[in-house]
Design an enzyme around this catalytic site. Structure first.
Site, PDB file in Angstrom:
ATOM      1  N   SER A  40      -7.070   0.140  12.228  1.00  0.00           N
ATOM      2  CA  SER A  40      -7.831   1.389  12.254  1.00  0.00           C
ATOM      3  C   SER A  40      -8.690   1.408  13.507  1.00  0.00           C
ATOM      4  O   SER A  40      -9.073   0.354  14.027  1.00  0.00           O
ATOM      5  CB  SER A  40      -8.726   1.486  11.012  1.00  0.00           C
ATOM      6  N   ILE A  51      -0.203   7.025   3.572  1.00  0.00           N
ATOM      7  CA  ILE A  51       0.776   6.829   4.631  1.00  0.00           C
ATOM      8  C   ILE A  51       1.865   5.843   4.220  1.00  0.00           C
ATOM      9  O   ILE A  51       2.986   5.911   4.727  1.00  0.00           O
ATOM     10  CB  ILE A  51       0.115   6.409   5.955  1.00  0.00           C
ATOM     11  N   GLY A  52       1.556   4.924   3.317  1.00  0.00           N
ATOM     12  CA  GLY A  52       2.582   3.992   2.853  1.00  0.00           C
ATOM     13  C   GLY A  52       3.696   4.712   2.123  1.00  0.00           C
ATOM     14  O   GLY A  52       4.886   4.457   2.367  1.00  0.00           O
ATOM     15  N   TYR A  87     -15.448  -3.268   6.660  1.00  0.00           N
ATOM     16  CA  TYR A  87     -14.171  -2.609   6.940  1.00  0.00           C
ATOM     17  C   TYR A  87     -13.795  -2.787   8.406  1.00  0.00           C
ATOM     18  O   TYR A  87     -12.636  -3.089   8.739  1.00  0.00           O
ATOM     19  CB  TYR A  87     -14.252  -1.132   6.577  1.00  0.00           C
ATOM     20  N   GLY A 128       0.819  -1.206   0.000  1.00  0.00           N
ATOM     21  CA  GLY A 128       0.000   0.000   0.000  1.00  0.00           C
ATOM     22  C   GLY A 128       0.846   1.245   0.000  1.00  0.00           C
ATOM     23  O   GLY A 128       0.504   2.249   0.635  1.00  0.00           O
ATOM     24  N   ALA A 129       1.967   1.192  -0.738  1.00  0.00           N
ATOM     25  CA  ALA A 129       2.959   2.271  -0.659  1.00  0.00           C
ATOM     26  C   ALA A 129       2.946   3.199  -1.854  1.00  0.00           C
ATOM     27  O   ALA A 129       3.849   4.026  -1.999  1.00  0.00           O
ATOM     28  CB  ALA A 129       4.366   1.674  -0.500  1.00  0.00           C
TER      29      ALA A 129
END
Length: 272
Positions: free
Chosen positions: A131, A15-16, A156, A10-11
């Site tokens: 989260s 934030i990744g 989620y 997830g980069a």
């Protein structure tokens, strides 16, 4: 100090990407993984690092990613399972699983377990992006794909709760072998993670309120801290963090039997 190898999923943005920039600046060998080849390649070119594209809605791509990482990197010092998101209407992946659950939990579970021996040999840290939404998760172990009572928010929440359960069970099974692990809440960060969702969250993350949210750099702070601080001295393996401090999670997160059974059900779900 010898550069460590840090793999971040997830980069490609959010934030990744912010964590990748911070860790690269420290001198670490950073490997970025993202769903979009174009966006992932752009971050990799900016930082002059290796990159891999993998869509976590396809477990075959996760298996290919793991094989490429094992072939390329003799050590993996940190695995940051950061990919995830909230989806829209209930859909099944090519693997037959509810998409939110697969992208947020089953895919990182599979990646971690495929890399497990390399991680053990490296005395690695495994960092899972959860989260605060874990608090409205309610996992039914017999309905992990939410065939009943589906909503984007519940799916989620279940995925983020599963991240914490996975962290705790990973600690129980592998801490004695040298692995340290933590889950964390990055805070409410202005990113595009909800852009494909029909949830009310999409409006908050893209509308007026987004200006009051944390920046990706602020959201990445705890991830970077966990990746660079010393487990056992600076942070405790198996715990759930926010703002560099242990936080209370959903009460289901502390159900050891649920954590064990989720691991076993996940193993069965990702079996080829």
């Amino acid at each position: 100090m010898t550069a460590r190898t840090i793999v971040i999923t997830g980069a490609s943005d959010g934030i990744g990407a912010a964590a990748a920039r911070a860790l690269k600046a420290r001198g670490d060998t950073v490997v970025v993984v993202g769903r979009s080849p174009e966006k992932t390649q752009a971050i990799a070119a900016e930082l002059d690092v290796d990159c891999y594209a993998a869509d976590f809605a396809d477990l075959g791509q996760v298996r290919s990613l793991a094989a490429e990482l094992l072939a390329r990197y003799p050590r993996i010092d940190v695995l940051a399972n950061n990919a995830g998101g909230i989806m829209g209407k209930r859909t099944l992946t090519v693997d037959g699983h509810e998409k939110t659950f697969q992208v947020n939990h089953l895919a990182p579970f599979l990646l971690t377990t495929l890399l497990m021996q390399r991680l053990v040999n490296s005395s690695a840290s495994v960092i899972n992006t959860s989260s605060g939404a874990n608090r409205y998760g309610r996992i039914d172990i017999d309905d992990l794909d939410l065939a009943n009572k589906y909503s984007p928010n519940r799916a989620y929440g279940n995925g983020k709760l599963a991240n914490i359960l996975f962290t705790r069970e990973l600690h129980r099974r592998y801490h004695g072998a040298g692995i340290a692990t933590a889950a964390f809440h990055p805070g409410v960060v202005a990113t595009s993670f909800a852009s494909g969702s029909t949830s009310f969250m999409r409006l908050g993350y893209t509308g007026f309120f987004s200006r009051f949210m944390l920046s990706p750099e602020q959201g990445a702070d705890t991830l970077v801290w966990l990746a660079t601080a010393t487990p056992g001295a600076d942070w405790i393996s198996g715990e759930y963090y926010e703002k560099r401090a242990i936080q209370k999670a959903n009460k289901q997160a502390y159900d050891d039997e649920l954590a064990r059974e989720l691991w076993e059900r996940s193993e069965a779900a990702v079996a080829p």
